[in-house]
Write a protein that holds these residues in place. Structure first.
Motif, mmCIF file in Angstrom:
data_model
loop_
_atom_site.group_PDB
_atom_site.id
_atom_site.type_symbol
_atom_site.label_atom_id
_atom_site.label_comp_id
_atom_site.label_asym_id
_atom_site.label_seq_id
_atom_site.Cartn_x
_atom_site.Cartn_y
_atom_site.Cartn_z
ATOM 1 N N ALA A 117 -22.284 12.173 -25.878
ATOM 2 C CA ALA A 117 -23.564 12.433 -25.249
ATOM 3 C C ALA A 117 -24.171 11.407 -24.337
ATOM 4 O O ALA A 117 -25.071 11.787 -23.570
ATOM 5 C CB ALA A 117 -24.453 13.039 -26.305
ATOM 6 N N GLY A 118 -23.728 10.213 -24.443
ATOM 7 C CA GLY A 118 -24.126 9.143 -23.544
ATOM 8 C C GLY A 118 -25.651 8.772 -24.180
ATOM 9 O O GLY A 118 -26.724 8.216 -23.293
ATOM 10 N N LEU A 141 -31.738 15.954 -21.637
ATOM 11 C CA LEU A 141 -32.231 15.055 -20.437
ATOM 12 C C LEU A 141 -33.521 15.552 -19.750
ATOM 13 O O LEU A 141 -33.919 15.113 -18.565
ATOM 14 C CB LEU A 141 -30.780 15.083 -19.524
ATOM 15 N N PRO A 186 -24.284 6.770 -19.314
ATOM 16 C CA PRO A 186 -23.818 7.466 -17.855
ATOM 17 C C PRO A 186 -24.718 8.168 -17.370
ATOM 18 O O PRO A 186 -24.176 8.539 -16.057
ATOM 19 C CB PRO A 186 -22.539 8.047 -18.543
ATOM 20 N N HIS A 187 -25.691 8.788 -17.808
ATOM 21 C CA HIS A 187 -26.502 10.030 -17.021
ATOM 22 C C HIS A 187 -27.675 9.191 -15.913
ATOM 23 O O HIS A 187 -28.221 9.917 -15.109
ATOM 24 C CB HIS A 187 -27.484 10.616 -18.066
#
Lengths: 74, 576
Positions: B255-256, B461, B558-559
């Protein structure tokens, strides 16, 4: 198209941890779940390229698909 | 015999039983420790001074045949955060206290002489004796000695050298059913116990009155329905017993949201080597135990026994947060090193989550490089020795950050941020910011709904819905922490409605009450408001309900997301 499929926890039993395979165009997330003989109700989380996804979602070349049973901790 | 309060005065070295005042009669666990601290501890007092009090309270269902009911709450003003604190743990002590009908143990005052004492509680009362033999000793040896002195089944609450030296990250250890260790980890309550010069409390319930259940038949039925719901839910029935909490390494990595290299990235290259899947295989190969309960009556069995290559015991209760912290956060991809760290931390008596954040900041400071497992073990030994560096470390991540002039210091109200990056799991960020106790994931586990899809789904997010999610979870958690039930009952409770009904039925059957779901929610709200009022009176304001600045500015791959909540949005949390 090439898709990397990663399995976690109990989904690995009798299957694999990670493979990259060729799939026909128009393959959806749910098709891969079916192909792996995983009952859909046992799927807790589907992550497609690190984002939550649904079985109806279409896949694209180079996608990373991760499947988890319902798990938790904390 | 009715339930009683046992009050120990360490100034006069005496103890006395008291009647339970009416206002405390219907509450237990966290509701009770927070009520006692709010009523009796001056909010502006020094946490290590004579005006602070250390309160232990078993939950309302402790000692009963209900599954998962063995959690003990400990509360005080925290030396780490300066806020009110409740920290709960498994082990046997909650059940031992409940079987002696002790609803709360309050330790107050402090002795004039610089000596340590041991408190022995049994059916005949309480004795306080000077303790010399065990001072400076690690918890494993000390607990063994106490079992030899009093009996194999004695309940033990104890501090290690870190607590004796009053460092702000010190924990209080509790003997588990196998003679190993569970901890009241967070918030430095071990330092409060050390300031009162109490090395240990032993609780021998043999010959005690046991626990009263007003309506045993009704209780039995409710307890059965409760156990059924726990075993039916995939998380509590299968996921946790199979892989422990450490199944989350791969989940959060995917899920980062797995904080890596002191919260620089959301993914760790070495995640597979420290994952729950690898840990399970290793435990089975070496003849350890993949599942294990932290208290009698635990049917989830999320704990485990981890052995070395020779099959010798190294540690148990080896949790995701510890493994994340020494693993991804410190870039150490070696489970054996992390297990050794866990053993040392249990032995010296220091919170493993705070220590993990301490190590990340120590690496940031360049004391040792990232990835240096042997170096991390050496630093833990410095803490055990109480060297000047060891004391800077042992006083928490914020202390290390200040000593080395750093800004990448992941703490809220002085307490280290655990294993979920708030930029990519935004609901848990709201919990870190608003919790009455500093950064603590267990106060309102939004990870369930943001990541695990338990109790619905709210996009991790996005900001929308996170404040409300965290508020609802914090209210429910405050109520569960008051029952003495393990927080993991929340997994079935979020998805299976009969779980909550069964909990309320058990409470009503045990005490002859007629509580409803609304009463339980009202209790949760009252606990939060009591704790918040204490903090405001101690000098905290809404400006303290904020995350460290670097989360606003450094995108987390990574997001590549930052923390974007405004202060006003966060402050909506308290609008209930």
């Amino acid at each position: 198209m090439k898709i990397t499929v990663k399995l976690f926890a109990t989904f690995r039993v009798g299957r694999f941890a990670e493979v990259t395979r060729d799939y026909p165009p128009d393959t959806r997330v749910g098709d891969i779940i079916k192909e792996l003989n995983i009952p859909e109700k046992e799927v807790g989380m589907i992550m497609l390229n690190n984002r939550h996804a649904e079985p109806e979602q279409e896949l694209h070349d180079g996608d990373n698909l991760a499947l988890f049973p319902l798990v938790g901790g904390g | 015999m009715t339930e009683r309060i046992l009050r120990i005065n360490m100034t006069t070295l005496s103890g006395a039983f008291e009647e339970v005042p009416a206002e405390w009669q219907g509450i237990g666990g966290r509701a009770l420790t927070s009520a006692v601290v709010a009523k009796e501890v001056p909010p502006t007092c020094h946490p290590l001074g004579k005006h602070n009090k250390l309160v232990f309270a078993p939950g309302l269902l402790a000692g009963s045949p209900a599954a998962q009911s063995g959690r003990l709450s400990a509360g005080a003003k925290s030396p780490l955060t300066g806020t009110i604190k409740e920290s709960n743990a498994g082990g046997t002590a909650a059940q031992n206290l409940a079987k002696l009908r002790i609803k709360a143990l309050i330790i107050e005052g402090m002795p004039g002489e610089d000596k340590f004492y041991g408190i022995q509680i049994n059916k005949d009362g309480v004795t306080i004796r000077e303790e010399a033999e065990l001072i400076g000793k690690g918890n494993y040896e000390a607990i063994k000695t106490l079992m030899g002195r009093i009996g194999e089944k004695v309940g033990v609450l104890i501090i290690g050298p870190v607590g004796e030296m009053r460092m702000s990250a010190a924990n209080i250890s509790v003997r588990d059913p196998d003679g190993n260790i569970r901890c009241h980890g967070r918030g430095g309550l071990g330092a409060v116990m050390g300031s009162k010069k109490v090395k240990y409390v032993t609780i021998d319930d043999s010959g005690g009155p046991g626990v009263e259940v007003k309506d045993p038949e009704k209780f039995k039925n409710a307890a059965r329905a409760f156990a059924k719901a726990i075993l039916e839910h995939p998380v509590s029935g299968e996921g946790l017993p199979s892989f422990g909490t450490n199944v989350l390494v791969n989940v959060l990595n995917e899920a980062g949201g797995l904080p890596t290299k002191n919260f620089r990235y959301g993914q760790f290259e070495g995640h597979n080597k420290i994952s729950g899947e690898t840990m399970r295989d290793t435990i089975i190969k070496r003849g350890g135990k993949p599942k294990h309960g932290c208290h009698a009556g635990c049917i989830i069995q999320c704990s485990q026994v981890y052995c070395d290559e020779e099959g010798e015991y190294v540690t148990s209760g080896f949790e995701y947060e510890t493994i994340w912290g020494f693993g991804a956060n410190c870039c150490i991809d070696d489970l054996d090193i992390i297990a050794q760290a866990d053993h040392i931390m249990d032995d010296i008596g220091i919170d493993s989550i705070e220590s993990a954040v301490i190590m990340g900041v120590a690496m940031e400071a360049g004391i040792i490089p990232f990835g240096d497992g042997a170096g991390a073990l050496k630093l833990l030994e410095e803490i055990r020795e109480g060297t000047p560096l060891g004391r800077i470390l042992g006083n928490g991540a914020a202390s290390v950050g200040r000593a080395y002039g750093l800004t990448r210091v992941p703490v809220v109200k002085g307490q280290g941020i655990p294993a979920y990056d708030p930029r990519s799991v935004k609901g848990i960020g709201i919990t870190y910011a608003t919790s009455t106790q500093g950064a603590d994931h267990t106060m309102g586990y939004a990870v369930a709904t943001n990541i695990l899809k338990v109790g619905g789904f709210i996009d991790p997010l996005k900001n929308e819905g996170q404040v409300e999610l965290s508020r609802n979870l914090q209210i429910a958690t405050a109520a569960i922490d008051s029952t003495g039930l393990c927080l993991f009952v929340a997994f079935p409770a979020l998805d299976i409605p009969e779980t909550m009904t069964a909990i309320i039925d058990m409470l009503n059957a045990k005490y002859g009450l007629s509580l409803t779901g609304d009463d339980v929610i009202a209790l949760g709200k009252r606990v939060l408001k009591t704790e918040h009022a204490f903090n405001l009176a101690a000098g905290f304001t809404s400006a303290d309900d904020r995350l460290p600045e670097f989360f606003n500015e450094d995108p987390c791959p990574p997001h590549n997301v930052t923390w974007t909540f405004t202060g006003e949005e966060i402050d909506e949390f308290w609008n209930f």
